[in-house]
Scaffold this motif. Sequence first.
Motif, PDB file in Angstrom:
ATOM      1  N   ARG A  17       0.556  -1.167   0.088  1.00 34.73           N
ATOM      2  CA  ARG A  17       0.002   0.015   0.109  1.00 34.73           C
ATOM      3  C   ARG A  17       0.660   1.372  -0.105  1.00 34.73           C
ATOM      4  N   LEU A  18       1.856   1.206   0.697  1.00 32.25           N
ATOM      5  CA  LEU A  18       2.836   2.219   0.994  1.00 32.25           C
ATOM      6  C   LEU A  18       3.488   2.577  -0.565  1.00 32.25           C
ATOM      7  N   ARG A  19       3.936   1.412  -1.226  1.00 34.78           N
ATOM      8  CA  ARG A  19       4.511   1.461  -2.594  1.00 34.78           C
ATOM      9  C   ARG A  19       3.552   2.144  -3.556  1.00 34.78           C
ATOM     10  N   ALA A  20       2.517   1.680  -3.365  1.00 35.10           N
ATOM     11  CA  ALA A  20       1.451   2.233  -4.465  1.00 35.10           C
ATOM     12  C   ALA A  20       1.178   3.753  -4.228  1.00 35.10           C
ATOM     13  N   ALA A  22       3.022   5.680  -2.933  1.00 38.32           N
ATOM     14  CA  ALA A  22       4.394   6.596  -3.383  1.00 38.32           C
ATOM     15  C   ALA A  22       4.562   7.107  -4.973  1.00 38.32           C
ATOM     16  N   GLY A  23       3.726   6.068  -5.753  1.00 37.80           N
ATOM     17  CA  GLY A  23       3.812   6.309  -7.207  1.00 37.80           C
ATOM     18  C   GLY A  23       4.729   6.685  -8.001  1.00 37.80           C
ATOM     19  N   ALA A  24       4.905   7.896  -8.404  1.00 40.07           N
ATOM     20  CA  ALA A  24       5.980   8.140  -9.377  1.00 40.07           C
ATOM     21  C   ALA A  24       7.063   8.456  -8.343  1.00 40.07           C
ATOM     22  N   ASP A  25       7.179   8.873  -7.171  1.00 41.61           N
ATOM     23  CA  ASP A  25       8.272   8.781  -6.307  1.00 41.61           C
ATOM     24  C   ASP A  25       9.026   7.383  -6.390  1.00 41.61           C
ATOM     25  N   TRP A  26       8.413   6.452  -6.151  1.00 41.07           N
ATOM     26  CA  TRP A  26       8.761   5.299  -6.005  1.00 41.07           C
ATOM     27  C   TRP A  26       9.464   4.831  -7.392  1.00 41.07           C
ATOM     28  N   ALA A  27       8.856   4.927  -8.374  1.00 38.88           N
ATOM     29  CA  ALA A  27       9.319   4.643  -9.798  1.00 38.88           C
ATOM     30  C   ALA A  27      10.376   5.271  -9.872  1.00 38.88           C
ATOM     31  N   GLY A  28      10.324   7.023  -9.438  1.00 37.61           N
ATOM     32  CA  GLY A  28      11.785   7.555  -9.884  1.00 37.61           C
ATOM     33  C   GLY A  28      12.816   7.299  -9.040  1.00 37.61           C
ATOM     34  N   TYR A  29      12.903   6.681  -8.181  1.00 33.10           N
ATOM     35  CA  TYR A  29      13.774   5.913  -7.338  1.00 33.10           C
ATOM     36  C   TYR A  29      14.183   4.656  -8.123  1.00 33.10           C
ATOM     37  N   ARG A 204      -2.514   5.586  10.822  1.00 33.72           N
ATOM     38  CA  ARG A 204      -1.243   6.201  10.714  1.00 33.72           C
ATOM     39  C   ARG A 204      -0.965   6.436   9.269  1.00 33.72           C
ATOM     40  N   PHE A 205      -2.004   5.794   8.302  1.00 32.92           N
ATOM     41  CA  PHE A 205      -1.435   5.405   7.159  1.00 32.92           C
ATOM     42  C   PHE A 205      -1.018   6.931   6.128  1.00 32.92           C
ATOM     43  N   ALA A 206      -1.678   7.913   6.555  1.00 33.99           N
ATOM     44  CA  ALA A 206      -1.195   9.103   5.578  1.00 33.99           C
ATOM     45  C   ALA A 206       0.098   9.758   6.116  1.00 33.99           C
ATOM     46  N   LYS A 207       0.670   9.662   7.306  1.00 35.47           N
ATOM     47  CA  LYS A 207       1.741  10.022   7.825  1.00 35.47           C
ATOM     48  C   LYS A 207       3.067   8.925   7.475  1.00 35.47           C
ATOM     49  N   LEU A 208       2.433   7.773   7.466  1.00 36.28           N
ATOM     50  CA  LEU A 208       3.666   6.631   6.842  1.00 36.28           C
ATOM     51  C   LEU A 208       3.850   6.708   5.593  1.00 36.28           C
ATOM     52  N   ALA A 209       2.873   7.095   4.836  1.00 36.09           N
ATOM     53  CA  ALA A 209       2.942   7.193   3.168  1.00 36.09           C
ATOM     54  C   ALA A 209       3.768   8.524   2.872  1.00 36.09           C
ATOM     55  N   ALA A 210       3.590   9.419   3.626  1.00 34.44           N
ATOM     56  CA  ALA A 210       4.339  10.698   3.487  1.00 34.44           C
ATOM     57  C   ALA A 210       5.773  10.421   3.712  1.00 34.44           C
ATOM     58  N   ASP A 211       6.163   9.807   4.756  1.00 35.55           N
ATOM     59  CA  ASP A 211       7.512   9.376   5.357  1.00 35.55           C
ATOM     60  C   ASP A 211       8.244   8.464   4.061  1.00 35.55           C
ATOM     61  N   ALA A 216      11.908   7.940  -0.577  1.00 26.55           N
ATOM     62  CA  ALA A 216      12.042   7.515  -2.081  1.00 26.55           C
ATOM     63  C   ALA A 216      12.692   8.677  -2.945  1.00 26.55           C
ATOM     64  N   ARG A 217      12.113   9.909  -2.410  1.00 28.80           N
ATOM     65  CA  ARG A 217      12.762  11.468  -3.071  1.00 28.80           C
ATOM     66  C   ARG A 217      14.294  11.224  -2.513  1.00 28.80           C
TER      67      ARG A 217
END
Length: 237
Positions: A17-20, A22-29, A204-211, A216-217
């Motif tokens: 769920r976190l990977r998804a 992160a979207g473009a940030d994860w792919a960009g990494y 806590r998902f929103a904060k964890l996803a932001a981190d 990834a960035r």
Amino acid sequence: MPRWETDFGAEGGLFRRLRAAAGADWAGYTWHPFVRALSDGSLSLKGFQTYLIQDYLFLIHFARAKALAVVKGESIQAMRDKAAAVLAILDETKLHLKYCAEWGLSEADVIATPESAETVSYTRWVLDRGLHGDILDLEIALIPCTVGYGEVALRILADPARKVAGNVYQSWINTYGATDYQAMARAAAARIDALGESHGGEARFAKLAADFAEAARLEQRFWQQGLDAGGGIVGNG
């Protein structure tokens, strides 16, 4: 569906769920131009050397973060596991210096090099998340490195543009594509899923996803410093 989308974490689990998210940030990494240059062998030697030196300096702080995970560990078994991880990373620093020597970098060269701004910003951010949060916050900050390198290797191995014969960076690819590293990455993703269940990951998902996305960035910037130092992608070796 490619392996890197299914090998790490359980379907519906926190890691995927976190990977998804992160979207473009994860792919960009995980498919950064630096990674693609490793795949096709076009990365400059200077760029790779810069990366190797900063990666050694990063490892020192990675060990410190794992030591903090001993303090934050939720159980005695978790504390034992993290203590073992600290020792493993400290041993890895010795191996890393030997690997650097194969690329024309002496131990003195590596140790004398200051940390780059990219290394400082990434490592201190990870430590800050651990100091101010709990074990889940800390491990979310760390997991993109561990699992991301596993995904990077799988992406390279599946890359139709990969240079197979005579790629000077094959030893690096082999390290992260190896069975033992892939198993470690899968176990790390599974731990994130488990911590998500035990430590209120849903709330806590929103904060964890932001981190997760921020890590990834920061990884992208870590790759980019190698490209910048080497003048971009200028040819094999």
